[in-house]
Scaffold this motif. Structure first.
Motif, PDB file in Angstrom:
ATOM      1  N   GLY A 184       0.777  -1.233   0.000  1.00  0.00           N
ATOM      2  CA  GLY A 184       0.000   0.000   0.000  1.00  0.00           C
ATOM      3  C   GLY A 184       0.806   1.278   0.000  1.00  0.00           C
ATOM      4  N   ASP A 185       2.140   1.189  -0.157  1.00  0.00           N
ATOM      5  CA  ASP A 185       2.890   2.441  -0.226  1.00  0.00           C
ATOM      6  C   ASP A 185       3.293   2.726  -1.665  1.00  0.00           C
ATOM      7  N   ARG A 186       3.307   4.009  -1.986  1.00  0.00           N
ATOM      8  CA  ARG A 186       3.524   4.450  -3.363  1.00  0.00           C
ATOM      9  C   ARG A 186       4.849   3.956  -3.933  1.00  0.00           C
ATOM     10  N   ASP A 187       5.873   3.933  -3.091  1.00  0.00           N
ATOM     11  CA  ASP A 187       7.208   3.611  -3.580  1.00  0.00           C
ATOM     12  C   ASP A 187       7.372   2.143  -3.960  1.00  0.00           C
ATOM     13  N   SER A 188       6.520   1.271  -3.446  1.00  0.00           N
ATOM     14  CA  SER A 188       6.653  -0.151  -3.772  1.00  0.00           C
ATOM     15  C   SER A 188       5.692  -0.590  -4.875  1.00  0.00           C
ATOM     16  N   TRP A 189       4.885   0.361  -5.419  1.00  0.00           N
ATOM     17  CA  TRP A 189       4.027   0.000  -6.557  1.00  0.00           C
ATOM     18  C   TRP A 189       4.911  -0.273  -7.769  1.00  0.00           C
ATOM     19  N   LYS A 190       4.509  -1.211  -8.593  1.00  0.00           N
ATOM     20  CA  LYS A 190       5.374  -1.711  -9.670  1.00  0.00           C
ATOM     21  C   LYS A 190       5.692  -0.665 -10.731  1.00  0.00           C
ATOM     22  N   ASP A 191       4.811   0.323 -10.920  1.00  0.00           N
ATOM     23  CA  ASP A 191       5.021   1.345 -11.939  1.00  0.00           C
ATOM     24  C   ASP A 191       5.040   2.733 -11.299  1.00  0.00           C
ATOM     25  N   SER A 192       5.561   3.713 -12.036  1.00  0.00           N
ATOM     26  CA  SER A 192       5.500   5.087 -11.551  1.00  0.00           C
ATOM     27  C   SER A 192       4.052   5.581 -11.619  1.00  0.00           C
ATOM     28  N   LEU A 193       3.692   6.458 -10.693  1.00  0.00           N
ATOM     29  CA  LEU A 193       2.314   6.941 -10.587  1.00  0.00           C
ATOM     30  C   LEU A 193       2.290   8.450 -10.761  1.00  0.00           C
ATOM     31  N   GLU A 194       1.422   8.926 -11.643  1.00  0.00           N
ATOM     32  CA  GLU A 194       1.297  10.368 -11.842  1.00  0.00           C
ATOM     33  C   GLU A 194       0.682  10.995 -10.590  1.00  0.00           C
ATOM     34  N   GLU A 195       1.123  12.199 -10.274  1.00  0.00           N
ATOM     35  CA  GLU A 195       0.712  12.853  -9.037  1.00  0.00           C
ATOM     36  C   GLU A 195      -0.808  12.999  -8.905  1.00  0.00           C
ATOM     37  N   PRO A 196      -1.552  13.475  -9.936  1.00  0.00           N
ATOM     38  CA  PRO A 196      -3.010  13.614  -9.779  1.00  0.00           C
ATOM     39  C   PRO A 196      -3.712  12.275  -9.517  1.00  0.00           C
ATOM     40  N   VAL A 197      -3.219  11.228 -10.154  1.00  0.00           N
ATOM     41  CA  VAL A 197      -3.818   9.898  -9.969  1.00  0.00           C
ATOM     42  C   VAL A 197      -3.594   9.414  -8.540  1.00  0.00           C
ATOM     43  N   TRP A 198      -2.389   9.604  -8.025  1.00  0.00           N
ATOM     44  CA  TRP A 198      -2.090   9.157  -6.662  1.00  0.00           C
ATOM     45  C   TRP A 198      -2.784  10.039  -5.630  1.00  0.00           C
TER      46      TRP A 198
END
Length: 715
Positions: A184-198
């Motif tokens: 559940g943490d952003r840094d361990s998600w498999k892909d990069s995440l755009e700021e508005p989406v996150w």
């Protein structure tokens, strides 16, 4: 006291680590272990463990190759356990955090044969909020249910509107998290995440409802927080430490009086603290959200008016919002009269700035700021009550007129509005504060900004020193602290870090020797192409000539620029054949750029990196990956930086010389960092070429050169 038992434990862990890793003790590392052990071990405490002595801070400069991470960990951990304290290791970069968590701390456990627990601390905004995720998915499946919210605050929700791709991503996240395959943490998600989406599926300290949330038991943030409770060593970053301290300490991290802080990359701490307490306010953008709030009051009354206390607040908002509109319009007029900005002032790379000399604003603007401070305070009070009522309604035992689902739906919007109002109140309060004679001023300035198709005026302010803030919030309440970095001294003195960070007078400061053979492994060259960079056109042409004729194309090279514009000008003048082996900072992410650089070198090809200030620090390219560092000019700070200029005025007013007291020492730090990219291991070799003749022609040049490692010189 540093007891014999603690000394023995430190020595045993250190020698065991070296033996198991088949390493030899380094003199600098041993000195560092001893200094930290003395500082921490000699702290006196009351019977309940509260520090009673004052000498509890040390600052140690240790160059690359010293092994400072092992030194501070092996010295601090036995003392912390004996004193029933916990260690917070704070870094400035994600790279060092990852190195600590995935390499250094596991290695310490394994090779030193000592038992301890460690965890990584992050702020709430790095974690998934299940309630926000559920709400986003519900709105996507039932668009009509979200329509009221959409009409309430178009600007806020339109910027976060879920696309089909985002909905699919949220669904995948839900599956991965609930199945336990993602933490559940952003840094361990498999892909990069755009700021508005996150941003749509995370939360912050203000919005989080803690135990009142229906997802509290499965919350990613609080699961991670529980791990911190049992950890002997917590790895964090400077921003999180400062945020925790600004909330009083002990909110996310342990209580300061029970904590030994270790600030790795400690030279960044003063600037981070200044940034943390700076503020800004865009006038037109703020008018926009205030008008949207005003336009949406009817919907708010319809949705939330059943709560009598909320209804009373809503009924008082029109008068406050009308007043704010009038006051902001008048303020905008005043700012235009002061700045004389126009659309012609806009530039692709540089935004026009008007700075108030010595931080002093005209009396009329001070009065406007005071009026805005009072009006935003009233808005804060009303929104704070609304937020509290919405949070209370989430409590299943509370007798609320609002339902739980309604409260969860409106709470993010209410807290966002409250947060903006609080930020505005703080900023205008800093503008309204009178300048007291003899007291360090606040830097205040106006910037012309793009606001979609229109122009906007951004009002900013910042403290010019973090010394007082760090003294009050960190050094005084903490049990102990260690600052460590390869660049804590400037021009051979700790005066800069002592002044900027407000270190206690009794803080112990030490420079430990580097294990590198600088004289035989490195060369510092001042090539014939070096000239005075103030002759900008000539300097650019000389850089072009040097890159074309003096850089070995088969090697790994880093060329560091102080100006993006000059970097682009040089690129424009280079032949196409050379551009094929140049990797440019702006064109790729840092990670991708470094991966491509290493791959080219591994394939036997040459690779040249063109980078700016961020590439002068934290880049680790050992061995064949980097054998030549080119520094195009002495890295003086930007001359029109509002904070630096206000600080310079303050020093001048006190009879000092800002160029010698600030500009040159700061440049020295940056220059040492840039030169430090060359030798990363004891076997590395290479050359640093400095294309700035001022180190030879100006009086300060000798000081700068003397602060560099003792390379063999080719001048």
């Amino acid at each position: 006291m540093l007891t014999d038992a603690i000394k023995s434990e430190i020595q045993s862990a250190y020698s065991t680590f070296l033996k198991n890793r088949k390493l030899k003790a380094r003199q600098g590392q041993r000195l560092m272990v001893a200094q930290i052990a003395r500082t921490l071990g000699n702290i006196q405490t009351s019977s309940d463990g509260v520090r009673t002595s004052t000498a509890h801070v040390c600052a140690i400069e240790a160059g690359t190759g010293t092994g400072k991470t092992l030194a501070y960990l092996v010295a601090a951990l036995p003392v912390a356990k004996a004193r029933d304290k916990r260690i917070v290791v704070s870094t400035a970069t994600v790279a060092l955090q990852e190195q600590l968590i995935f390499k250094d701390l596991p290695d310490l456990q394994k090779y030193a044969e000592i038992s301890f627990k460690y965890a990584l601390a992050k702020g709430r905004s790095r974690y998934l909020c299940l309630s926000r995720l559920e709400q986003s998915l519900e709105e996507a499946s039932e668009p009509q249910a979200a329509q009221a919210t959409m009409s309430l605050f178009d600007e806020f929700l339109q910027s976060n509107k879920s696309s089909k791709e985002a909905v699919a991503l949220y669904q995948e996240m839900a599956q991965q998290y609930l199945s336990g395959r993602w933490e559940g943490d952003r840094d361990s998600w498999k892909d990069s995440l755009e700021e508005p989406v996150w941003r749509r599926i995370t939360t912050d300290h203000n919005q989080c409802t803690n135990r009142r949330c229906s997802n509290f038991s499965s919350c990613a943030f609080f699961k991670a927080r529980n791990e911190l409770d049992g950890a002997d060593i917590i790895v964090a970053n400077h921003d999180l430490v400062l945020a925790d301290l600004s909330l009083g300490g002990g909110v996310v991290l342990p209580d300061p009086q029970d904590t030994i802080y270790i600030f790795d990359e400690g030279h960044h701490l003063p600037d981070k603290a200044i940034d943390h307490f700076a503020g800004s306010f865009r006038v037109n953008a703020s008018l926009q959200w205030l008008r949207l709030l005003k336009k949406s009051l009817t919907d708010l009354n319809t949705e939330l008016g059943r709560d009598e206390l909320i209804l009373r607040q809503l009924n008082q908002l029109p008068e406050i919002l009308n007043t704010l509109e009038i006051e902001l319009a008048e303020c905008y007029r005043q700012l235009h009269e002061i700045t004389h900005f126009s659309p012609e002032n806009m530039d692709k790379d540089v935004r026009p700035v008007y700075r108030f000399e010595k931080g002093i604003v005209p009396d009329a603007l001070t009065q406007s700021a005071l009026n805005l401070k009072i009006s935003f305070a009233s808005l804060c009070q009303k929104l704070e009550v609304i937020v509290k009522q919405l949070k209370d309604a989430l409590d299943p035992e509370a007798a609320s007129a609002l339902g739980k689902e309604e409260s969860e739906q409106w709470l993010p919007l209410a807290t966002m509005l409250h947060g903006r109002a609080v930020s505005a109140w703080e900023l205008w309060g800093m503008y309204a504060a009178p300048q007291v004679e003899g007291v360090m001023p606040i830097a205040r300035w106006i910037t012309l900004q793009n606001q979609q198709v229109d122009l906007d005026l951004e009002v900013s302010c910042s403290p010019i020193s973090a010394a007082g803030t760090l003294a009050r919030n960190l050094w005084q309440p903490c049990f102990a602290a260690v600052l460590s970095s390869a660049t804590l001294t400037a021009l051979g003195s700790f005066d800069r870090i002592r002044t900027r960070a407000g270190l206690p007078e009794d803080a112990a400061c030490m420079v430990v020797p580097s294990p590198f053979d600088f004289q035989n492994n490195g060369v510092l060259a001042l090539p014939e192409e070096a000239c005075d960079p103030t002759q900008s056109e000539l300097h650019t042409l000389q850089i072009v000539t040097f890159v074309k004729e003096k850089i070995k194309k088969e090697e790994g090279t880093l060329v560091l620029f102080s100006s993006r514009r000059q970097m682009r000008d040089v690129l424009d003048k280079l032949p196409a054949s050379l551009l094929n082996i140049i990797l440019v900072q702006d064109d790729l992410t840092k990670m991708v750029l470094l991966e491509r650089h290493r791959a080219r070198v591994d394939d036997g090809q040459g690779s040249i990196i063109f980078g700016l200030a961020s590439f002068a620090e934290g880049i680790d390219l050992p061995g064949k990956y980097l054998s030549h560092v080119v520094i195009t000019r002495i890295p003086f700070s930007v001359p029109d930086d509002p904070v630096e200029k206000t600080l310079s005025e303050w020093i001048e007013a006190k009879g000092g010389n800002p160029f010698l007291q600030i500009t040159v020492p700061d440049a020295s730090i940056r220059l040492v960092q840039a030169v430090g990219r060359l030798l990363r291991t004891e076997s590395d070799t290479g050359t640093v070429s400095l294309l700035d003749r001022r180190v030879q022609t100006k009086r300060y040049g000798k000081q700068l050169l003397n602060s560099l490692p003792p390379f063999k010189r080719h001048f």
